[in-house]
Design a protein around this motif. Sequence first.
Motif, PDB file in Angstrom:
ATOM      1  N   ILE A 135       0.836  -1.197   0.000  1.00  0.00           N
ATOM      2  CA  ILE A 135       0.000   0.000   0.000  1.00  0.00           C
ATOM      3  C   ILE A 135       0.873   1.250   0.000  1.00  0.00           C
ATOM      4  CG2 ILE A 135      -1.733   1.285   1.312  1.00  0.00           C
ATOM      5  CD1 ILE A 135      -2.737  -1.436   2.358  1.00  0.00           C
ATOM      6  N   GLY A 136       1.934   1.235   0.817  1.00  0.00           N
ATOM      7  CA  GLY A 136       2.813   2.395   0.922  1.00  0.00           C
ATOM      8  C   GLY A 136       3.516   2.724  -0.377  1.00  0.00           C
ATOM      9  N   GLU A 137       3.876   1.704  -1.160  1.00  0.00           N
ATOM     10  CA  GLU A 137       4.571   1.952  -2.424  1.00  0.00           C
ATOM     11  C   GLU A 137       3.716   2.793  -3.356  1.00  0.00           C
ATOM     12  OE1 GLU A 137       6.974  -0.650  -5.742  1.00  0.00           O
ATOM     13  OE2 GLU A 137       4.954  -1.296  -5.195  1.00  0.00           O
ATOM     14  N   ARG A 138       2.438   2.517  -3.397  1.00  0.00           N
ATOM     15  CA  ARG A 138       1.528   3.277  -4.250  1.00  0.00           C
ATOM     16  C   ARG A 138       1.471   4.736  -3.795  1.00  0.00           C
ATOM     17  NH1 ARG A 138      -1.700   2.548  -9.103  1.00  0.00           N
ATOM     18  NH2 ARG A 138      -3.528   3.849  -8.858  1.00  0.00           N
ATOM     19  N   LEU A 139       1.464   4.963  -2.479  1.00  0.00           N
ATOM     20  CA  LEU A 139       1.444   6.318  -1.951  1.00  0.00           C
ATOM     21  C   LEU A 139       2.752   7.050  -2.254  1.00  0.00           C
ATOM     22  CD1 LEU A 139      -0.236   5.578   1.483  1.00  0.00           C
ATOM     23  CD2 LEU A 139      -1.212   6.991  -0.344  1.00  0.00           C
ATOM     24  N   MET A 140       3.861   6.321  -2.163  1.00  0.00           N
ATOM     25  CA  MET A 140       5.156   6.942  -2.445  1.00  0.00           C
ATOM     26  C   MET A 140       5.260   7.385  -3.903  1.00  0.00           C
ATOM     27  SD  MET A 140       7.717   4.561  -0.165  1.00  0.00           S
ATOM     28  CE  MET A 140       9.186   5.515  -0.602  1.00  0.00           C
ATOM     29  N   ALA A 141       4.535   6.684  -4.778  1.00  0.00           N
ATOM     30  CA  ALA A 141       4.567   7.033  -6.198  1.00  0.00           C
ATOM     31  C   ALA A 141       3.945   8.401  -6.459  1.00  0.00           C
ATOM     32  CB  ALA A 141       3.852   5.970  -7.024  1.00  0.00           C
ATOM     33  N   ILE A 142       3.096   8.876  -5.523  1.00  0.00           N
ATOM     34  CA  ILE A 142       2.500  10.203  -5.696  1.00  0.00           C
ATOM     35  C   ILE A 142       3.162  11.225  -4.775  1.00  0.00           C
ATOM     36  CG2 ILE A 142       0.305   9.291  -6.504  1.00  0.00           C
ATOM     37  CD1 ILE A 142      -0.859   9.925  -3.723  1.00  0.00           C
ATOM     38  N   GLY A 143       4.293  10.827  -4.154  1.00  0.00           N
ATOM     39  CA  GLY A 143       5.085  11.807  -3.428  1.00  0.00           C
ATOM     40  C   GLY A 143       5.071  11.727  -1.923  1.00  0.00           C
ATOM     41  N   ASP A 144       4.285  10.819  -1.327  1.00  0.00           N
ATOM     42  CA  ASP A 144       4.277  10.693   0.130  1.00  0.00           C
ATOM     43  C   ASP A 144       5.580  10.053   0.593  1.00  0.00           C
ATOM     44  OD1 ASP A 144       1.782  11.704  -0.090  1.00  0.00           O
ATOM     45  OD2 ASP A 144       0.705   9.949   0.647  1.00  0.00           O
ATOM     46  N   ARG A 145       6.179  10.599   1.645  1.00  0.00           N
ATOM     47  CA  ARG A 145       7.464  10.097   2.121  1.00  0.00           C
ATOM     48  C   ARG A 145       7.520   9.885   3.633  1.00  0.00           C
ATOM     49  NH1 ARG A 145       7.760   9.145  -2.396  1.00  0.00           N
ATOM     50  NH2 ARG A 145       9.375   9.661  -3.942  1.00  0.00           N
ATOM     51  N   ASN A 146       6.550  10.397   4.375  1.00  0.00           N
ATOM     52  CA  ASN A 146       6.572  10.285   5.834  1.00  0.00           C
ATOM     53  C   ASN A 146       6.207   8.860   6.255  1.00  0.00           C
ATOM     54  OD1 ASN A 146       5.134  10.356   8.593  1.00  0.00           O
ATOM     55  ND2 ASN A 146       6.224  12.323   8.544  1.00  0.00           N
ATOM     56  N   TYR A 147       7.170   8.149   6.887  1.00  0.00           N
ATOM     57  CA  TYR A 147       6.956   6.733   7.191  1.00  0.00           C
ATOM     58  C   TYR A 147       5.778   6.533   8.120  1.00  0.00           C
ATOM     59  CZ  TYR A 147       7.561   2.083   9.135  1.00  0.00           C
ATOM     60  OH  TYR A 147       7.338   0.798   9.547  1.00  0.00           O
ATOM     61  N   ALA A 148       5.687   7.339   9.171  1.00  0.00           N
ATOM     62  CA  ALA A 148       4.602   7.169  10.129  1.00  0.00           C
ATOM     63  C   ALA A 148       3.247   7.362   9.453  1.00  0.00           C
ATOM     64  CB  ALA A 148       4.768   8.148  11.289  1.00  0.00           C
ATOM     65  N   GLN A 149       3.156   8.350   8.566  1.00  0.00           N
ATOM     66  CA  GLN A 149       1.901   8.596   7.870  1.00  0.00           C
ATOM     67  C   GLN A 149       1.591   7.472   6.878  1.00  0.00           C
ATOM     68  OE1 GLN A 149      -0.291  11.094   8.543  1.00  0.00           O
ATOM     69  NE2 GLN A 149      -1.633   9.906   7.201  1.00  0.00           N
ATOM     70  N   LEU A 150       2.628   6.981   6.201  1.00  0.00           N
ATOM     71  CA  LEU A 150       2.428   5.866   5.277  1.00  0.00           C
ATOM     72  C   LEU A 150       1.879   4.647   6.007  1.00  0.00           C
ATOM     73  CD1 LEU A 150       5.695   6.112   3.134  1.00  0.00           C
ATOM     74  CD2 LEU A 150       3.367   6.555   2.325  1.00  0.00           C
ATOM     75  N   ARG A 151       2.457   4.340   7.159  1.00  0.00           N
ATOM     76  CA  ARG A 151       2.016   3.163   7.914  1.00  0.00           C
ATOM     77  C   ARG A 151       0.597   3.361   8.459  1.00  0.00           C
ATOM     78  NH1 ARG A 151       4.514  -1.367   9.800  1.00  0.00           N
ATOM     79  NH2 ARG A 151       3.502  -2.394  11.588  1.00  0.00           N
ATOM     80  N   SER A 152       0.311   4.579   8.921  1.00  0.00           N
ATOM     81  CA  SER A 152      -1.025   4.863   9.426  1.00  0.00           C
ATOM     82  C   SER A 152      -2.082   4.717   8.332  1.00  0.00           C
ATOM     83  CB  SER A 152      -1.072   6.278  10.008  1.00  0.00           C
ATOM     84  OG  SER A 152      -2.380   6.622  10.409  1.00  0.00           O
ATOM     85  N   THR A 153      -1.752   5.216   7.132  1.00  0.00           N
ATOM     86  CA  THR A 153      -2.683   5.093   6.007  1.00  0.00           C
ATOM     87  C   THR A 153      -2.853   3.636   5.604  1.00  0.00           C
ATOM     88  OG1 THR A 153      -2.035   7.279   5.203  1.00  0.00           O
ATOM     89  CG2 THR A 153      -3.167   5.827   3.644  1.00  0.00           C
ATOM     90  N   ALA A 154      -1.764   2.879   5.616  1.00  0.00           N
ATOM     91  CA  ALA A 154      -1.848   1.451   5.291  1.00  0.00           C
ATOM     92  C   ALA A 154      -2.746   0.729   6.285  1.00  0.00           C
ATOM     93  CB  ALA A 154      -0.456   0.832   5.282  1.00  0.00           C
TER      94      ALA A 154
END
Length: 260
Positions: A114-133
């Motif tokens: 899930i995080g990889e898809r978010l990173m493709a649009i520019g998200d980089r904050n690990y805590a936020q990526l994990r929370s969204t996942a």
Amino acid sequence: MSVIERPLLAVENLSKAFGARPAVRDVSFSLWPGEVLGIVGESGSGKSTLLNCLAGRMQVDAGRIVYDTAAGAPIDLVTAAESARRHLMRTEWGFVQQNPRDGLRMDFSAGANIGERLMAIGDRNYAQLRSTAESWLSAVEMPLRRIDDLPRTFSGGMQQRLQIARNLVTRPRLVLMDEPTGGLDVSVQARLLDLIRRLVQQFQVSAIVVTHDLGVARLLAHRLMVMKDGMVVEEGLTDQVLDDPQHEYTQLLVSSVLSA
């Protein structure tokens, strides 16, 4: 002043052949914002080839695929640069494959998929990526304790749920689905269909769903196209087409389901 709404996707006279064998023949249709279009037909009817042409996975022989981007600038995907098509698939589009193993990173954890898809649009904050996942695992009814597990340890139904989360996490405007419940047992299919319908409605996603299962089409699609030998032989509102089919081929499809 009234706002003139354009179709999200306009397909014009699309054709694709494999050698001398035509697979898609002169297909035209429009998809409107928030609409779910079902494409049905027997194996070999051309429906999956059509979907792959729309996604840019196959080069078309003729026709146009005009997409109205979020920026309000329509582009013809047939003539657009490969980089533009790849950008759309990372941001505004999603593609749910029949076999979820083809749509997931099997060596990445569920959360990383899930995080990889978010990173493709520019998200980089690990805590936020994990929370969204975590939020999306909950949304697709997967246990949060599995967030660090590899998809290969999941059942087929769970893999498909994860693939759906991976595709929808960026809130795409259009999702293409190729037999999204294929190969799953009936009880898993029912839960997955309820999930897809709920998420599509919740996020107002436009979708094109290819399926041979008329029950799936009735549950998910607002409008239906019936394909035979690469051509669209009938189209209309889903209930109208399935309850009162006009073309002989559609009548055979419907009667074979009813008599099964």
